[in-house]
Design an enzyme around this catalytic site. Structure first.
Site, PDB file in Angstrom:
ATOM      1  N   ASN A 188       0.685  -1.503  -0.526  1.00  0.00           N
ATOM      2  CA  ASN A 188       0.038  -0.634   0.263  1.00  0.00           C
ATOM      3  C   ASN A 188       0.398   1.606  -0.146  1.00  0.00           C
ATOM      4  O   ASN A 188       0.664   2.492   0.283  1.00  0.00           O
ATOM      5  CB  ASN A 188      -1.047  -0.342   1.081  1.00  0.00           C
ATOM      6  CG  ASN A 188      -0.205  -0.254   3.068  1.00  0.00           C
ATOM      7  OD1 ASN A 188       1.156   0.424   2.727  1.00  0.00           O
ATOM      8  ND2 ASN A 188      -1.049   0.210   3.703  1.00  0.00           N
ATOM      9  N   LYS A 189       2.253   1.156  -0.547  1.00  0.00           N
ATOM     10  CA  LYS A 189       3.130   2.444  -0.274  1.00  0.00           C
ATOM     11  C   LYS A 189       2.810   2.888  -1.544  1.00  0.00           C
ATOM     12  O   LYS A 189       2.098   2.896  -2.339  1.00  0.00           O
ATOM     13  CB  LYS A 189       4.553   1.823   0.404  1.00  0.00           C
ATOM     14  CG  LYS A 189       4.629   0.928   1.783  1.00  0.00           C
ATOM     15  CD  LYS A 189       4.280   2.371   2.738  1.00  0.00           C
ATOM     16  CE  LYS A 189       3.808   1.877   3.963  1.00  0.00           C
ATOM     17  NZ  LYS A 189       4.440   0.982   4.845  1.00  0.00           N
ATOM     18  N   ASN A 190       3.631   4.028  -1.570  1.00  0.00           N
ATOM     19  CA  ASN A 190       3.479   4.733  -2.939  1.00  0.00           C
ATOM     20  C   ASN A 190       4.292   4.383  -4.011  1.00  0.00           C
ATOM     21  O   ASN A 190       3.827   4.533  -5.514  1.00  0.00           O
ATOM     22  CB  ASN A 190       4.706   6.103  -3.051  1.00  0.00           C
ATOM     23  CG  ASN A 190       3.919   7.407  -1.783  1.00  0.00           C
ATOM     24  OD1 ASN A 190       3.101   6.726  -0.866  1.00  0.00           O
ATOM     25  ND2 ASN A 190       3.236   8.636  -2.040  1.00  0.00           N
TER      26      ASN A 190
END
Ligand code: PLP
Length: 397
Positions: A188-190
Protein backbone atom coordinates in the site's frame (compact mmCIF):
# COMPACT_ATOMS: atom_id res chain seq x y z
CA UNK A 1 -11.27 -10.12 -9.56
CA UNK A 2 -10.85 -8.67 -6.11
CA UNK A 3 -9.66 -10.68 -3.15
CA UNK A 4 -12.49 -9.70 -0.85
CA UNK A 5 -16.21 -10.02 -1.11
CA UNK A 6 -16.71 -6.46 0.03
CA UNK A 7 -16.32 -4.00 -2.81
CA UNK A 8 -15.43 -0.45 -1.75
CA UNK A 9 -16.69 2.30 -3.98
CA UNK A 10 -13.54 4.21 -3.07
CA UNK A 11 -10.84 2.19 -1.24
CA UNK A 12 -8.27 3.76 1.07
CA UNK A 13 -5.43 2.96 -1.32
CA UNK A 14 -4.95 1.26 -4.64
CA UNK A 15 -1.90 0.12 -6.54
CA UNK A 16 -0.95 1.12 -10.06
CA UNK A 17 0.01 -2.24 -11.59
CA UNK A 18 -0.23 -3.02 -15.26
CA UNK A 19 1.12 -5.07 -18.16
CA UNK A 20 4.58 -3.49 -17.74
CA UNK A 21 5.07 -5.10 -14.33
CA UNK A 22 3.76 -8.42 -15.65
CA UNK A 23 6.17 -8.35 -18.59
CA UNK A 24 9.08 -7.43 -16.32
CA UNK A 25 8.43 -10.38 -14.01
CA UNK A 26 8.01 -12.80 -16.94
CA UNK A 27 11.29 -11.59 -18.37
CA UNK A 28 13.07 -12.41 -15.10
CA UNK A 29 11.48 -15.85 -14.93
CA UNK A 30 12.55 -16.63 -18.48
CA UNK A 31 16.14 -15.52 -17.81
CA UNK A 32 16.23 -17.96 -14.85
CA UNK A 33 18.35 -15.85 -12.43
CA UNK A 34 15.99 -15.21 -9.57
CA UNK A 35 17.71 -13.34 -6.76
CA UNK A 36 20.15 -10.44 -6.30
CA UNK A 37 21.44 -10.21 -9.86
CA UNK A 38 21.52 -7.69 -12.67
CA UNK A 39 17.92 -6.56 -12.25
CA UNK A 40 18.48 -5.78 -8.57
CA UNK A 41 21.69 -3.92 -9.43
CA UNK A 42 19.81 -1.84 -12.00
CA UNK A 43 16.98 -1.16 -9.52
CA UNK A 44 19.53 0.05 -6.97
CA UNK A 45 21.25 2.28 -9.53
CA UNK A 46 17.96 3.84 -10.55
CA UNK A 47 16.97 4.41 -6.91
CA UNK A 48 20.38 6.02 -6.33
CA UNK A 49 19.63 8.36 -9.22
CA UNK A 50 16.27 9.29 -7.66
CA UNK A 51 17.67 10.03 -4.21
CA UNK A 52 21.28 11.01 -5.04
CA UNK A 53 22.35 8.66 -2.22
CA UNK A 54 25.90 7.34 -2.61
CA UNK A 55 24.96 3.80 -1.56
CA UNK A 56 21.63 2.09 -2.14
CA UNK A 57 20.85 -1.50 -1.13
CA UNK A 58 17.60 -3.28 -1.93
CA UNK A 59 16.28 -5.39 0.95
CA UNK A 60 13.39 -7.64 1.95
CA UNK A 61 11.29 -4.85 3.45
CA UNK A 62 11.57 -1.59 5.39
CA UNK A 63 11.51 -3.40 8.73
CA UNK A 64 14.66 -5.28 7.66
CA UNK A 65 16.14 -1.97 6.49
CA UNK A 66 15.53 -0.43 9.94
CA UNK A 67 17.03 -3.49 11.65
CA UNK A 68 20.11 -3.32 9.42
CA UNK A 69 20.43 0.41 10.09
CA UNK A 70 20.50 -0.15 13.85
CA UNK A 71 23.01 -3.00 13.52
CA UNK A 72 25.27 -1.04 11.18
CA UNK A 73 25.23 1.88 13.63
CA UNK A 74 26.07 -0.51 16.48
CA UNK A 75 22.97 -0.12 18.67
CA UNK A 76 22.69 -2.69 21.43
CA UNK A 77 21.51 -3.40 24.96
CA UNK A 78 21.69 -0.35 27.21
CA UNK A 79 21.29 2.07 24.30
CA UNK A 80 18.22 4.26 23.91
CA UNK A 81 16.79 5.26 20.53
CA UNK A 82 14.21 8.03 20.37
CA UNK A 83 11.26 7.26 18.07
CA UNK A 84 7.80 8.71 17.52
CA UNK A 85 4.85 6.78 18.97
CA UNK A 86 2.62 7.97 16.11
CA UNK A 87 4.08 5.55 13.58
CA UNK A 88 3.77 2.00 12.33
CA UNK A 89 4.99 -0.38 15.04
CA UNK A 90 7.92 -1.60 12.90
CA UNK A 91 9.80 1.63 13.69
CA UNK A 92 9.94 0.67 17.38
CA UNK A 93 10.18 -3.10 16.89
CA UNK A 94 13.34 -2.70 14.80
CA UNK A 95 15.00 -0.92 17.74
CA UNK A 96 14.07 -3.86 19.97
CA UNK A 97 15.66 -6.35 17.55
CA UNK A 98 19.06 -4.77 18.25
CA UNK A 99 18.55 -5.04 22.03
CA UNK A 100 18.29 -1.26 22.38
CA UNK A 101 15.30 0.46 24.03
CA UNK A 102 12.88 2.62 22.05
CA UNK A 103 12.05 5.87 23.86
CA UNK A 104 8.88 7.50 22.59
CA UNK A 105 8.75 11.22 21.88
CA UNK A 106 5.82 13.48 21.10
CA UNK A 107 4.87 15.11 17.79
CA UNK A 108 4.80 18.80 16.90
CA UNK A 109 1.07 19.45 16.86
CA UNK A 110 -2.15 19.25 14.90
CA UNK A 111 -0.50 20.90 11.91
CA UNK A 112 2.52 18.55 11.74
CA UNK A 113 2.39 14.94 12.96
CA UNK A 114 6.16 14.27 12.91
CA UNK A 115 8.60 14.42 15.85
CA UNK A 116 8.86 17.58 17.94
CA UNK A 117 12.56 18.54 18.17
CA UNK A 118 11.88 20.13 21.59
CA UNK A 119 10.26 16.99 22.96
CA UNK A 120 13.06 14.84 21.53
CA UNK A 121 15.57 17.12 23.28
CA UNK A 122 13.74 16.64 26.58
CA UNK A 123 14.11 12.84 26.32
CA UNK A 124 17.85 12.72 25.64
CA UNK A 125 19.83 10.92 28.37
CA UNK A 126 23.47 9.77 28.57
CA UNK A 127 22.26 6.47 27.07
CA UNK A 128 20.66 8.00 23.98
CA UNK A 129 22.36 6.78 20.81
CA UNK A 130 20.07 7.77 17.99
CA UNK A 131 16.81 9.22 16.69
CA UNK A 132 14.55 7.52 14.13
CA UNK A 133 12.64 10.19 12.25
CA UNK A 134 9.41 9.22 10.47
CA UNK A 135 8.19 11.47 7.67
CA UNK A 136 4.52 11.02 8.54
CA UNK A 137 2.25 10.72 5.53
CA UNK A 138 5.09 11.57 3.15
CA UNK A 139 5.63 15.05 4.63
CA UNK A 140 9.13 16.06 5.67
CA UNK A 141 9.82 16.16 9.39
CA UNK A 142 11.77 19.16 10.69
CA UNK A 143 15.13 17.74 9.55
CA UNK A 144 17.20 20.92 10.02
CA UNK A 145 16.20 21.16 13.71
CA UNK A 146 16.47 17.41 14.36
CA UNK A 147 19.89 17.17 12.70
CA UNK A 148 21.16 20.18 14.65
CA UNK A 149 19.97 18.58 17.89
CA UNK A 150 21.53 15.22 16.96
CA UNK A 151 24.76 16.98 16.08
CA UNK A 152 24.94 18.73 19.47
CA UNK A 153 24.49 15.40 21.28
CA UNK A 154 26.45 13.12 18.93
CA UNK A 155 23.38 11.05 17.98
CA UNK A 156 22.85 8.97 14.83
CA UNK A 157 19.82 9.86 12.72
CA UNK A 158 17.91 7.18 10.82
CA UNK A 159 15.05 8.24 8.57
CA UNK A 160 12.01 5.97 8.21
CA UNK A 161 11.05 7.03 4.69
CA UNK A 162 8.34 4.39 4.24
CA UNK A 163 5.81 7.11 3.29
CA UNK A 164 8.07 9.36 1.28
CA UNK A 165 10.02 7.86 -1.63
CA UNK A 166 10.65 10.66 -4.12
CA UNK A 167 9.82 13.42 -1.62
CA UNK A 168 12.27 16.27 -1.05
CA UNK A 169 12.95 19.10 1.39
CA UNK A 170 15.01 22.07 0.19
CA UNK A 171 15.66 20.08 -2.98
CA UNK A 172 17.26 17.21 -1.08
CA UNK A 173 15.68 13.74 -1.05
CA UNK A 174 14.14 12.59 2.21
CA UNK A 175 16.17 9.61 3.35
CA UNK A 176 19.46 11.35 2.58
CA UNK A 177 19.37 13.93 5.42
CA UNK A 178 20.31 11.52 8.20
CA UNK A 179 22.93 8.78 8.39
CA UNK A 180 20.72 6.06 6.90
CA UNK A 181 17.38 6.11 5.06
CA UNK A 182 14.94 3.17 5.15
CA UNK A 183 12.28 2.86 2.43
CA UNK A 184 9.29 0.49 2.09
CA UNK A 185 7.78 -1.03 -1.03
CA UNK A 186 4.95 -2.79 0.82
CA UNK A 187 1.72 -3.19 -1.14
CA UNK A 188 0.00 0.00 0.00
CA UNK A 189 2.99 2.38 -0.22
CA UNK A 190 3.67 4.99 -2.93
CA UNK A 191 5.58 2.41 -4.96
CA UNK A 192 5.39 -1.32 -4.38
CA UNK A 193 7.11 -4.61 -5.02
CA UNK A 194 4.64 -6.57 -2.83
CA UNK A 195 7.20 -6.85 -0.05
CA UNK A 196 10.42 -4.91 -0.46
CA UNK A 197 12.53 -2.05 0.76
CA UNK A 198 15.66 -0.03 0.27
CA UNK A 199 18.35 1.24 2.59
CA UNK A 200 20.44 4.28 1.61
CA UNK A 201 23.52 5.99 3.01
CA UNK A 202 26.30 8.33 1.92
CA UNK A 203 28.77 6.76 4.38
CA UNK A 204 31.15 4.19 2.83
CA UNK A 205 31.82 2.34 6.12
CA UNK A 206 28.11 2.06 6.97
CA UNK A 207 27.40 0.89 3.42
CA UNK A 208 29.97 -1.89 3.73
CA UNK A 209 28.42 -3.07 7.02
CA UNK A 210 24.90 -2.91 5.59
CA UNK A 211 26.01 -4.93 2.58
CA UNK A 212 27.60 -7.65 4.73
CA UNK A 213 24.69 -7.85 7.16
CA UNK A 214 22.14 -8.06 4.34
CA UNK A 215 23.64 -11.35 3.17
CA UNK A 216 24.78 -13.58 6.07
CA UNK A 217 27.91 -11.53 6.82
CA UNK A 218 29.48 -13.08 3.70
CA UNK A 219 32.27 -11.24 1.91
CA UNK A 220 31.15 -12.29 -1.59
CA UNK A 221 27.73 -13.03 -3.10
CA UNK A 222 26.46 -15.93 -5.20
CA UNK A 223 26.13 -13.39 -8.01
CA UNK A 224 29.85 -12.49 -7.80
CA UNK A 225 30.81 -16.14 -7.91
CA UNK A 226 28.42 -16.81 -10.78
CA UNK A 227 30.12 -14.10 -12.78
CA UNK A 228 33.54 -15.58 -11.98
CA UNK A 229 34.53 -12.67 -9.74
CA UNK A 230 35.20 -14.91 -6.74
CA UNK A 231 35.49 -18.58 -5.88
CA UNK A 232 34.87 -18.58 -2.13
CA UNK A 233 33.92 -16.30 0.75
CA UNK A 234 34.58 -15.51 4.37
CA UNK A 235 31.96 -14.74 7.02
CA UNK A 236 32.84 -11.73 9.17
CA UNK A 237 29.58 -11.17 11.10
CA UNK A 238 26.44 -13.14 11.99
CA UNK A 239 24.49 -11.53 9.19
CA UNK A 240 20.96 -12.05 7.98
CA UNK A 241 19.22 -12.97 4.77
CA UNK A 242 17.54 -9.65 4.04
CA UNK A 243 17.95 -9.78 0.25
CA UNK A 244 15.37 -8.94 -2.38
CA UNK A 245 14.67 -11.19 -5.36
CA UNK A 246 14.85 -10.35 -9.05
CA UNK A 247 11.07 -10.60 -9.60
CA UNK A 248 10.49 -7.90 -6.99
CA UNK A 249 13.37 -5.80 -8.27
CA UNK A 250 11.85 -6.01 -11.77
CA UNK A 251 8.49 -4.78 -10.45
CA UNK A 252 10.35 -2.09 -8.51
CA UNK A 253 12.05 -0.73 -11.62
CA UNK A 254 8.71 -0.29 -13.37
CA UNK A 255 7.15 1.22 -10.24
CA UNK A 256 10.09 3.59 -9.81
CA UNK A 257 9.51 4.85 -13.35
CA UNK A 258 5.91 5.64 -12.42
CA UNK A 259 6.73 7.21 -9.05
CA UNK A 260 7.33 10.85 -10.08
CA UNK A 261 4.06 10.99 -12.02
CA UNK A 262 2.12 9.16 -9.34
CA UNK A 263 3.52 11.38 -6.57
CA UNK A 264 2.59 14.47 -8.59
CA UNK A 265 -0.92 13.07 -8.98
CA UNK A 266 -1.09 12.47 -5.21
CA UNK A 267 -0.05 16.09 -4.58
CA UNK A 268 -2.72 17.41 -6.94
CA UNK A 269 -5.43 15.27 -5.29
CA UNK A 270 -4.22 16.31 -1.84
CA UNK A 271 -4.38 19.98 -2.86
CA UNK A 272 -7.98 19.38 -3.95
CA UNK A 273 -8.74 17.87 -0.51
CA UNK A 274 -7.07 20.82 1.23
CA UNK A 275 -9.16 23.26 -0.77
CA UNK A 276 -12.49 21.47 -0.17
CA UNK A 277 -12.23 20.16 3.40
CA UNK A 278 -12.11 23.47 5.32
CA UNK A 279 -15.27 24.62 3.52
CA UNK A 280 -17.24 21.35 3.72
CA UNK A 281 -16.06 20.30 7.19
CA UNK A 282 -15.36 23.44 9.21
CA UNK A 283 -13.93 22.56 12.60
CA UNK A 284 -12.03 19.56 11.27
CA UNK A 285 -8.27 19.65 11.83
CA UNK A 286 -6.23 19.51 8.65
CA UNK A 287 -2.58 18.53 9.21
CA UNK A 288 -0.13 19.64 6.53
CA UNK A 289 -2.52 22.28 5.30
CA UNK A 290 0.62 24.18 4.33
CA UNK A 291 3.10 21.78 2.73
CA UNK A 292 6.88 22.08 2.94
CA UNK A 293 9.26 20.92 0.25
CA UNK A 294 7.84 18.43 -2.24
CA UNK A 295 5.86 15.89 -0.19
CA UNK A 296 5.09 12.27 -1.06
CA UNK A 297 1.42 12.69 0.00
CA UNK A 298 1.15 9.05 1.07
CA UNK A 299 -1.77 9.76 3.44
CA UNK A 300 -4.47 12.41 3.83
CA UNK A 301 -5.17 12.63 7.57
CA UNK A 302 -7.96 14.68 9.11
CA UNK A 303 -8.65 15.30 12.82
CA UNK A 304 -12.32 15.10 13.79
CA UNK A 305 -13.60 17.81 16.12
CA UNK A 306 -13.38 16.98 19.83
CA UNK A 307 -16.53 15.13 20.88
CA UNK A 308 -17.19 13.59 17.47
CA UNK A 309 -17.77 9.84 17.56
CA UNK A 310 -15.01 8.41 15.36
CA UNK A 311 -16.46 4.90 15.12
CA UNK A 312 -19.75 6.38 13.95
CA UNK A 313 -17.93 8.61 11.44
CA UNK A 314 -16.03 5.64 9.98
CA UNK A 315 -19.21 3.53 9.88
CA UNK A 316 -20.95 6.34 8.00
CA UNK A 317 -18.11 6.42 5.47
CA UNK A 318 -18.27 2.65 5.09
CA UNK A 319 -22.02 2.86 4.49
CA UNK A 320 -21.20 5.26 1.63
CA UNK A 321 -18.70 2.70 0.25
CA UNK A 322 -15.65 4.70 1.31
CA UNK A 323 -12.80 3.05 3.19
CA UNK A 324 -11.04 5.02 5.92
CA UNK A 325 -8.34 4.12 8.41
CA UNK A 326 -6.47 5.36 11.48
CA UNK A 327 -2.78 6.30 11.35
CA UNK A 328 -1.88 5.32 13.97
CA UNK A 329 -2.91 3.70 17.21
CA UNK A 330 0.06 5.06 19.24
CA UNK A 331 2.78 2.43 19.69
CA UNK A 332 3.35 3.24 23.38
CA UNK A 333 -0.26 2.12 24.10
CA UNK A 334 0.08 -1.40 22.63
CA UNK A 335 0.20 -4.22 25.20
CA UNK A 336 3.83 -5.03 24.46
CA UNK A 337 5.03 -1.44 24.88
CA UNK A 338 2.61 -0.17 27.55
CA UNK A 339 4.11 0.63 30.94
CA UNK A 340 2.49 2.00 34.07
CA UNK A 341 5.14 4.68 34.22
CA UNK A 342 4.92 5.15 30.44
CA UNK A 343 5.78 8.41 28.75
CA UNK A 344 3.45 11.37 28.70
CA UNK A 345 2.72 12.13 25.04
CA UNK A 346 -0.26 14.49 25.23
CA UNK A 347 -0.19 15.69 21.63
CA UNK A 348 0.22 12.18 20.19
CA UNK A 349 -2.67 10.92 22.32
CA UNK A 350 -4.97 13.82 21.49
CA UNK A 351 -4.25 13.58 17.76
CA UNK A 352 -4.42 9.77 17.62
CA UNK A 353 -7.86 9.81 19.24
CA UNK A 354 -9.26 12.13 16.55
CA UNK A 355 -7.37 11.04 13.43
CA UNK A 356 -9.03 9.50 10.39
CA UNK A 357 -7.23 8.83 7.11
CA UNK A 358 -9.15 9.48 3.89
CA UNK A 359 -8.55 7.66 0.57
CA UNK A 360 -5.61 8.92 -1.49
CA UNK A 361 -4.10 7.13 -4.48
CA UNK A 362 -3.08 8.16 -7.99
CA UNK A 363 -6.02 6.57 -9.82
CA UNK A 364 -8.54 8.67 -7.88
CA UNK A 365 -10.32 11.36 -9.88
CA UNK A 366 -11.07 14.88 -8.69
CA UNK A 367 -14.70 13.70 -8.61
CA UNK A 368 -13.73 10.89 -6.23
CA UNK A 369 -12.20 13.45 -3.86
CA UNK A 370 -15.43 15.45 -4.03
CA UNK A 371 -17.43 12.27 -3.31
CA UNK A 372 -15.27 11.53 -0.26
CA UNK A 373 -15.59 15.09 1.05
CA UNK A 374 -19.37 15.13 0.61
CA UNK A 375 -19.69 11.75 2.37
CA UNK A 376 -17.40 12.96 5.14
CA UNK A 377 -19.59 16.03 5.71
CA UNK A 378 -22.66 13.78 6.11
CA UNK A 379 -20.83 11.25 8.28
CA UNK A 380 -19.51 14.02 10.52
CA UNK A 381 -22.98 15.49 11.03
CA UNK A 382 -24.09 12.04 12.22
CA UNK A 383 -20.97 11.59 14.36
CA UNK A 384 -21.65 14.88 16.16
CA UNK A 385 -25.24 14.03 17.17
CA UNK A 386 -25.42 13.53 20.94
CA UNK A 387 -26.76 10.11 21.85
CA UNK A 388 -27.71 8.56 25.12
CA UNK A 389 -24.78 6.49 26.31
CA UNK A 390 -25.16 2.80 25.52
CA UNK A 391 -26.84 3.35 22.20
CA UNK A 392 -23.59 3.06 20.29
CA UNK A 393 -22.64 -0.31 21.70
CA UNK A 394 -26.17 -1.49 21.04
CA UNK A 395 -25.91 -0.31 17.44
CA UNK A 396 -22.65 -2.16 16.94
CA UNK A 397 -23.31 -5.09 19.24
C1 PLP B 1 5.03 0.36 6.20
C2 PLP B 1 5.89 0.99 7.21
C3 PLP B 1 7.01 0.33 7.75
C4 PLP B 1 7.31 -1.11 7.47
O1 PLP B 1 7.54 -1.35 6.13
P1 PLP B 1 7.63 -2.87 5.61
O2 PLP B 1 8.27 -2.69 4.26
O3 PLP B 1 6.24 -3.39 5.53
O4 PLP B 1 8.50 -3.62 6.54
C5 PLP B 1 7.81 1.02 8.63
N1 PLP B 1 7.53 2.28 9.00
C6 PLP B 1 6.46 2.94 8.53
C7 PLP B 1 6.21 4.34 8.96
C8 PLP B 1 5.59 2.30 7.64
O5 PLP B 1 4.50 2.95 7.19
Amino acid sequence: MTQTDFQWRIPLADIDLGPEEEAAVLDVLRRRWLTMGGVTAAFEEEFAALTSAAHVLAVTNCTAALHLAGLALGWGPGDEVIVPSLTFVATANAVRYTGATPVFADILGEHDLSLSPDDVAARITPRTRAIIVVHYGGHAADMPALLALAGRHGLDVVEDVAHAPGATLDGRALGTWGDIGCFSFFSNKNMTTGEGGMVTTDDDTLAERLRLLRSHGMTTLTWDRHRGHAFSYDVVAPGYNYRIDEMRAAIGRVQLGKLPGNNARRRALDAHYRALLPVALPGVGLPYRATRGVPGCHLRPILLPRGADRARFMAGMKAAGIQTSIHYPPVHRFSYYRRDDGPSLPITEAVAAREVTLPLYPAMSAGDVETVVAAAADALAEALVERPSGELSAAYG
